[in-house]
Structures are given as C-alpha cells and as structure tokens.
Design an enzyme around this catalytic site. Structure first.
Site, short mmCIF file in Angstrom:
data_model
loop_
_atom_site.label_atom_id
_atom_site.label_comp_id
_atom_site.label_asym_id
_atom_site.label_seq_id
_atom_site.Cartn_x
_atom_site.Cartn_y
_atom_site.Cartn_z
N ARG A 122 12.55 -1.37 2.48
CA ARG A 122 11.32 -0.67 2.07
C ARG A 122 11.44 0.82 2.39
NH1 ARG A 122 9.11 -5.57 4.31
NH2 ARG A 122 8.56 -4.61 6.31
N LYS A 181 -7.30 6.09 0.74
CA LYS A 181 -7.61 5.24 -0.42
C LYS A 181 -8.21 3.92 0.03
CE LYS A 181 -5.23 1.99 -2.99
NZ LYS A 181 -4.16 1.43 -3.83
N GLU A 198 -11.86 3.80 -5.19
CA GLU A 198 -11.16 3.02 -6.22
C GLU A 198 -11.87 1.72 -6.56
OE1 GLU A 198 -7.06 2.07 -5.36
OE2 GLU A 198 -6.79 1.03 -7.24
N LYS A 234 -10.91 6.76 -8.57
CA LYS A 234 -9.73 6.08 -9.15
C LYS A 234 -10.17 4.77 -9.79
CE LYS A 234 -5.24 4.10 -7.87
NZ LYS A 234 -4.04 4.28 -7.07
P1 13P Z 1 -1.18 0.35 -10.26
O1 13P Z 1 -1.11 1.67 -10.98
O2 13P Z 1 0.10 -0.41 -10.24
O3 13P Z 1 -2.36 -0.47 -10.68
O4 13P Z 1 -1.40 0.69 -8.72
C1 13P Z 1 -2.31 1.65 -8.37
C2 13P Z 1 -3.00 1.26 -7.13
O5 13P Z 1 -3.01 2.01 -6.18
C3 13P Z 1 -3.71 -0.03 -7.11
O6 13P Z 1 -4.51 -0.11 -5.98
#
Ligand code: 13P
Length: 341
Positions: A46, A136, A177, A219
């Site tokens: 990773r 986030k 998000e 987001k």
């Molecule tokens: P994806 O663009 O693969 O959906 O991932 C963005 C993300 O941070 C999802 O929580």
C-alpha cells in the site's frame, strides 16, 4: 484558524483546472482494488503504491489535493519524506478521511449511517498536526423501495454537519460527501429527486450547525440512472440534470463542488465533468475528487511491479490531465490517444 484561512484552502482545493485525488481507500477497499491486479495488500505494498502516485512529477498542474487514509498520512516516501511533506513540496494539499464508515441504521433495514463522531475533535487536531488541511466524511445512500428514507437522510445530514463544524474548528476544510450509490435499476429521475432531497436537508443541517459555507467543498455523486437501469442517460442529459440539481440546492457561497466518480469508467467520468463545465459559467467551481476514475489505468499499468512504476505514473498523470481539461470544458475523447504518454 480564521474563516479567511478556510476560504483560501477551499478555493485552492477547487482551483481552476485542478481537482482532488481520492486515495483514501480503507484497508478493505484497497485490498479489493489490489485483488483485481493480483497484488497482496500489505502495509508495504500500500505504501509503495501511494508513493508512486504521490511522487508523480507534473501532477500538481492538475491535482490540488490528495485525500489519504489514516495509515497513509503516517507513511513516508522511499527516501523517508513523510507523505504530507512530499505533497506540500509540490504545492499539493493533504486531506484525510475521518469518518468511521457506514454502519446499519437502527430501525431502517438496508440503510446506513456514517459513524465516527466520538473522539473526532481530538483526531482532527492530530491530523492537523500531521499536515492535513482538509478532511472528508462520506454519507452513503441507496435508492430502493422506500429508500432513501427521511430517517436516513436526516441522520446522515446531521452527522455530516457535526463533522463539518468540528473540522472547521480544527482549521480543516470539510469535504461534505453525500453519495447515492449507482447500484440498482432506478431511473435518472429517481436519482435526481433523491439527490435534491438529500442536498436540501444537508444544507439545512450545515446552517443549523453554524458551518461556514465559504469554507467547505461539496462532494456529491452525479445524477445518473442506476447501473442496472435499462435506460441509461446520454452524457449531455446526465450533465444537464446534475447541474440543474446543483443550481436548485447548492448555495452560491460554496466555492466548489468536486464530484466523486462512483464506479463510472475513467472516460465517462471525464466526459460528464467536461459536459457540466461546458454548460457554465456556474456560481461555483465544478471539479473532481475521483478515486477509481483517476487510478484504474494506473493500477492496471503497475501490477505491483517496481519496473512498471513509470508506466503507472504516466497513466495517472494522463487521467489527471484529461480531468484538468474537463474542468475547463476543453476535453475531447480524441485527446485520449493524442496526449497519451
Ligand atoms: P470514487 O471516485 O471511486 O467514487 O471515490 C471517491 C471517493 O472518495 C468515494 O468516497
């Protein structure tokens, strides 16, 4: 931390021609991604994969920030440079996923609520000390029979707003998000209605929790038909419906909307972003915060082999460049081959 600082960070995150790399896959998700290329997921595999992405020369022209997972923000590049420092030398901001994942919501079978508020204030302070400047938190909704319920919408919006207020207190710009999973046979109209309702409750809660809207980045997922819906929308329709939904529900005080890719292919995610920007000018920046849509080709090029690192970096840089063009409505599918390294 003054509000002015938060505004400046938020604006930098959605700066013209740039977007965010979501490299914050948790241990389970990155294992799934590595499984597809037959690479064992270990702390070192990773680390070296993230090292490759974060060391890509030229990425800063298109990438404003990178979202990391807890393990990653504590890791370092091969030469010992801590990842946040490696990025900051390139002018790229460090972000950190701080939610505790989506858990079953009581009394709402099949629905989820994001955990992680307990101890969050202390964790945010630690992450700021490690170099993070934004955070986030993802709320996850599904469309189905009676879903998303008002209960799930309210519970997730409340948690998102509590997280956002705490992040701003700690000097971190919260990425807010709310995602609707693309799985299922739902129509694009269902998706538009559900996302509109979710966004309207999210912004009510953000106001209630005294979150400064100039210091957040939204987001959301895009408005699309479910992946099992027989009637898939054209790029132009999805772009128009997404922009209309944003205009109806996202205040102009928000500096930028950075979409997630949610399982769209790399090129479709770029085309959607391009089509939305071509419909501008808009009151906010329309940007990207892609995970899969920035990393898929890079993973395929890498295959866990050090000798493939340069090819993987070229694949990542190419996607970043394509999305950088889409930020300005200047992308064309022809450029995929023309500009490929
Ligand atoms: P994806 O663009 O693969 O959906 O991932 C963005 C993300 O941070 C999802 O929580």
């Amino acid at each position: 931390m003054t509000e002015q600082n938060l505004d400046t960070i938020a604006q930098a995150m959605v700066a013209d021609g740039k977007g965010i790399l979501a490299a914050d896959e948790g241990t389970g998700t990155i294992k799934k991604r590595f499984d597809t290329i037959d690479v064992e997921s270990t702390e070192e595999s990773r680390r070296s994969y993230r090292d490759l992405l974060f060391s890509t020369a030229g990425a800063a022209e298109f990438i404003s920030g990178v979202i990391m997972f807890d393990e990653t923000i504590r890791q370092s590049s091969a030469d010992g440079t801590a990842f946040p420092e490696l990025l900051s030398r390139q002018g790229i901001l460090t972000g950190i996923k701080v939610d505790g994942g989506a858990k079953p919501l009581a009394a709402c079978p099949g629905e989820l609520v994001t955990a992680g508020l307990d101890g969050l204030r202390e964790r945010l302070t630690e992450y700021f000390g490690l170099g993070a400047r934004f955070a986030k938190w993802r709320a996850l909704h599904m469309i189905g029979d009676g879903m998303p319920s008002r209960t799930a919408i309210a519970a997730n919006a409340h948690a998102l707003a509590r997280y956002a207020a705490l992040s701003q207190e700690a000097g971190l710009v919260p990425i807010v998000e709310p995602e609707i999973l693309m799985d299922g046979p739902h129509t694009i109209e269902r998706c538009r209605e559900a996302l509109g309702e979710i966004l309207s409750v999210v912004f009510q809660e953000l106001r209630l929790q005294r979150v400064c809207l100039e210091g957040i980045v939204l987001k959301p997922s895009m408005v699309t038909a479910g992946s099992a819906c027989p009637q898939q929308a054209a790029i132009a329709q999805a772009a128009e419906e997404t922009v209309q939904t944003m205009r109806r529900h996202v205040p102009a005080a928000v500096p930028g909307i950075a979409f997630l890719s949610g399982g769209q292919s790399e090129e479709v995610a770029t085309e959607h972003l391009n089509a939305m920007n071509a419909l501008g000018p808009h009151p906010w920046q329309l940007s990207f915060s892609y995970g899969r849509a920035l990393q898929q080709s890079a993973l395929q090029a890498w295959l866990g082999k050090p000798e493939n690192a340069a090819a993987a970096q070229a694949a990542y840089l190419h996607r970043a460049r394509m999305n950088g063009l889409a930020r300005r409505g200047a992308y064309q599918p022809d450029l995929e081959k023309e500009l490929a390294a």
